[in-house]
Design an enzyme around this catalytic site. Structure first.
Site, short mmCIF file in Angstrom:
data_model
loop_
_atom_site.label_atom_id
_atom_site.label_comp_id
_atom_site.label_asym_id
_atom_site.label_seq_id
_atom_site.Cartn_x
_atom_site.Cartn_y
_atom_site.Cartn_z
N ASP A 1 -14.90 2.26 7.14
CA ASP A 1 -13.91 3.25 6.71
C ASP A 1 -14.53 4.29 5.77
O ASP A 1 -14.31 5.48 5.93
CB ASP A 1 -12.72 2.57 6.03
CG ASP A 1 -11.70 3.61 5.58
OD1 ASP A 1 -11.20 4.35 6.45
OD2 ASP A 1 -11.43 3.70 4.37
N SER B 1 -7.49 3.41 9.35
CA SER B 1 -8.18 3.44 8.06
C SER B 1 -7.41 2.59 7.03
O SER B 1 -7.97 1.73 6.34
CB SER B 1 -8.29 4.90 7.59
OG SER B 1 -8.57 4.97 6.22
N LYS C 1 -8.24 -1.83 5.85
CA LYS C 1 -8.47 -2.28 4.48
C LYS C 1 -7.47 -3.37 4.08
O LYS C 1 -7.81 -4.33 3.40
CB LYS C 1 -8.38 -1.08 3.52
CG LYS C 1 -9.58 -0.15 3.67
CD LYS C 1 -9.48 1.10 2.84
CE LYS C 1 -8.60 2.14 3.47
NZ LYS C 1 -8.71 3.50 3.02
N ARG D 1 -14.82 12.39 8.47
CA ARG D 1 -13.53 13.02 8.81
C ARG D 1 -13.22 14.15 7.83
O ARG D 1 -12.69 15.19 8.22
CB ARG D 1 -12.40 11.97 8.77
CG ARG D 1 -12.43 11.03 9.96
CD ARG D 1 -11.51 9.83 9.72
NE ARG D 1 -10.12 10.23 9.49
CZ ARG D 1 -9.23 9.49 8.82
NH1 ARG D 1 -9.57 8.34 8.29
NH2 ARG D 1 -8.01 9.92 8.67
N HIS E 1 0.85 -1.20 0.00
CA HIS E 1 0.00 0.00 0.00
C HIS E 1 0.88 1.24 0.00
O HIS E 1 1.88 1.30 0.71
CB HIS E 1 -0.89 0.03 1.25
CG HIS E 1 -1.73 1.25 1.35
ND1 HIS E 1 -2.95 1.37 0.70
CD2 HIS E 1 -1.54 2.43 1.98
CE1 HIS E 1 -3.45 2.56 0.94
NE2 HIS E 1 -2.61 3.23 1.72
N1 URA Z 1 -5.54 7.00 3.19
C1 URA Z 1 -6.48 6.21 3.74
O1 URA Z 1 -6.83 5.16 3.21
N2 URA Z 1 -7.06 6.64 4.87
C2 URA Z 1 -6.73 7.78 5.51
O2 URA Z 1 -7.28 8.09 6.55
C3 URA Z 1 -5.74 8.58 4.91
C4 URA Z 1 -5.15 8.16 3.75
#
Ligand code: URA
Length: 445
Positions: free
Chosen positions: A161, A183, A187, A168, A82
């Site tokens: 999320d 977050s 994932k 947010r 990621h």
């Molecule tokens: N990328 C994400 O997936 N979540 C966040 O909160 C910030 C960047």
């Protein structure tokens, strides 16, 4: 237990229990806890922070709010990657096939680009016919058969999320380390891989602006991985200037292919080898990062990485002739040079300004769901440390028409700072964080 009690406890700086965190996340996803209470909770977390144990609990609660991908029927080690996002960041397009060609399964679910950072899915969609919306069955079948798939995440993956991020975004609570870490990691955990390598960027074009904040985020995510039994490593790299030379979807696909052919820019190749070697190490395919790198270099030389890219494109319905024929990619109507106004050395090429310029040309989207133009973007001829003379071409603007090219040219020129002396000490990779601690890193492109 009531939501108000949990909010008050966090507001007062006390650590929450697993049950309290689950109560809030579940209640919010199921609709029993309204937006205003979740917004208050997020703000309390923003100011009071979370302990590593609380952050791991929040991550697990979020991951379990939807589907958990089960990869256990697929033989072999599975490693995901990621990136926290940057300008010109096409590493997944290179790394995925590279690592899969070395026998590591890469099941990758990605997001779309938003704002000045591009998304892997948008880049892939420049290839005619390529589909990124595969069903879970198709995704698993491709991963089992060829060892790689790069697809969009399904709506049922971590619904907590999506809902929390939307809140947010409008309550000034995005830039909180526990909220970002949970977050991202929720994932990755729901995605099912055994190992996770994170590309955490800092600098003007990145989410985290300083090395220190990137290090804190990296540590938090590595800790979460350790607490949930997923081996996690984070590579911290600089995103002060764009990665590689191309910024814009089809232009980046082309550069990724050049890199797989051994002709790509040094910084992109270096970052891919560094992250890739850690992926191999996590998967147990290499004893250390050094031997992982040698294996990947050998696969690049032999053309196996390029073959894997071809297989992946075919398996997702795309026209694999793109590997040998870039003319099938969307092409901008107008290509114009950006020239240097003075002589000297390039001191900086501000990534955020270049990212915004590419967005202005139509390569990115300002709001979720907006259409993008795959053909447009910017190709940098000069990067930090390069010598330039007045009148030299600094970059090329690929635009849809003359007026858009004009604005792009001005924006790109403003991203460059040219100084009389060469800038010393610019580095791409700064540190690697794992369960063993922080490894400082001294070289890079
Ligand atoms: N990328 C994400 O997936 N979540 C966040 O909160 C910030 C960047």
């Amino acid at each position: 237990m009531t939501a108000c009690e949990v909010i008050m406890k966090k507001r007062n700086g006390l650590p929450l229990t697993r049950d309290e965190i689950r109560f809030i996340v579940r209640g919010f996803v199921e609709g029993g806890i309204p937006d205003y209470q979740m917004a208050a909770f997020l703000m309390a977390v923003y100011f009071r922070g979370m302990t590593p144990v609380e952050t791991a609990e929040l991550t697990t609660a979020m991951a379990e709010s939807g589907d958990l991908v089960d990869l256990s029927s697929i033989p072999g080690p599975k490693v995901d990657k990621h990136s926290t996002g940057g300008v010109g960041d096409k590493t997944s397009l290179v790394l995925g096939p590279m690592v899969a060609s070395a026998g590591v399964v890469v099941p990758k679910m990605s997001g779309r680009g938003l704002g000045h950072t591009g998304g892997t899915l948008d880049k892939l969609e420049s290839i005619p016919g390529l589909r990124v919306s595969l069903s879970l069955e198709e995704f698993l079948s491709n991963v089992r058969r060829i060892g790689i798939a790069i697809v969009g995440q399904t709506a049922r993956l971590v619904p907590a999320d999506g809902k929390m991020y939307a809140l947010r975004d409008v309550t000034a609570t995005v830039d909180s380390i526990p909220l970002i870490a949970s977050s991202i990691m929720s994932k990755k955990i729901a995605g099912g891989a055994d190992g996770i390598v994170l590309d955490v960027k800092f600098g003007s074009g990145a989410f985290m602006k300083t090395f220190e904040s990137a290090l804190e985020l990296a540590r938090s995510m590595v800790d979460i991985g350790a607490s949930v039994g997923r081996r996690t490593v984070a590579v911290i790299s600089c995103m002060e200037q764009p990665l590689g030379r191309a910024v814009g979807n089809a232009l980046e696909v082309r550069e990724a292919l050049e890199t797989l052919k051994g002709r790509g820019p040094d910084d992109l190749r270096e970052l891919c080898l560094e992250i890739g070697s850690r992926m191999l190490w996590l998967a147990g395919k290499a004893d250390d990062a050094e031997s992982g790198r040698r294996l990947l270099e050998e696969r690049l030389r032999s053309g196996q990485c390029l073959d894997k890219f071809r297989e992946m494109v075919e398996a997702q319905g795309g026209d694999a002739s793109v590997v040998d024929d870039y003319s099938i990619l969307p092409k901008a109507a107008v290509v114009r040079p950006v020239t240097a106004a003075s002589t000297g050395y390039v001191r900086s090429v501000d990534a955020l300004t270049i990212g915004r310029a590419a967005m202005g040309l139509g390569a990115g989207r300002e709001v979720k769901g907006a259409a993008i133009d795959h053909s447009v973007g910017i190709v940098l001829e000069k990067k930090v440390g390069d010598r330039v003379r007045a009148g030299d071409v600094l970059a090329w603007c690929h635009a849809r028409d003359d007026s858009s090219a004009e604005s792009g040219i001005d924006a790109v020129r403003s991203a460059y700072a040219i100084a009389p002396e060469i800038r010393a000490g610019y580095r791409l990779i700064h540190a690697v964080v794992s369960a063993h601690g922080v490894e400082a890193y001294g070289t890079g492109g």
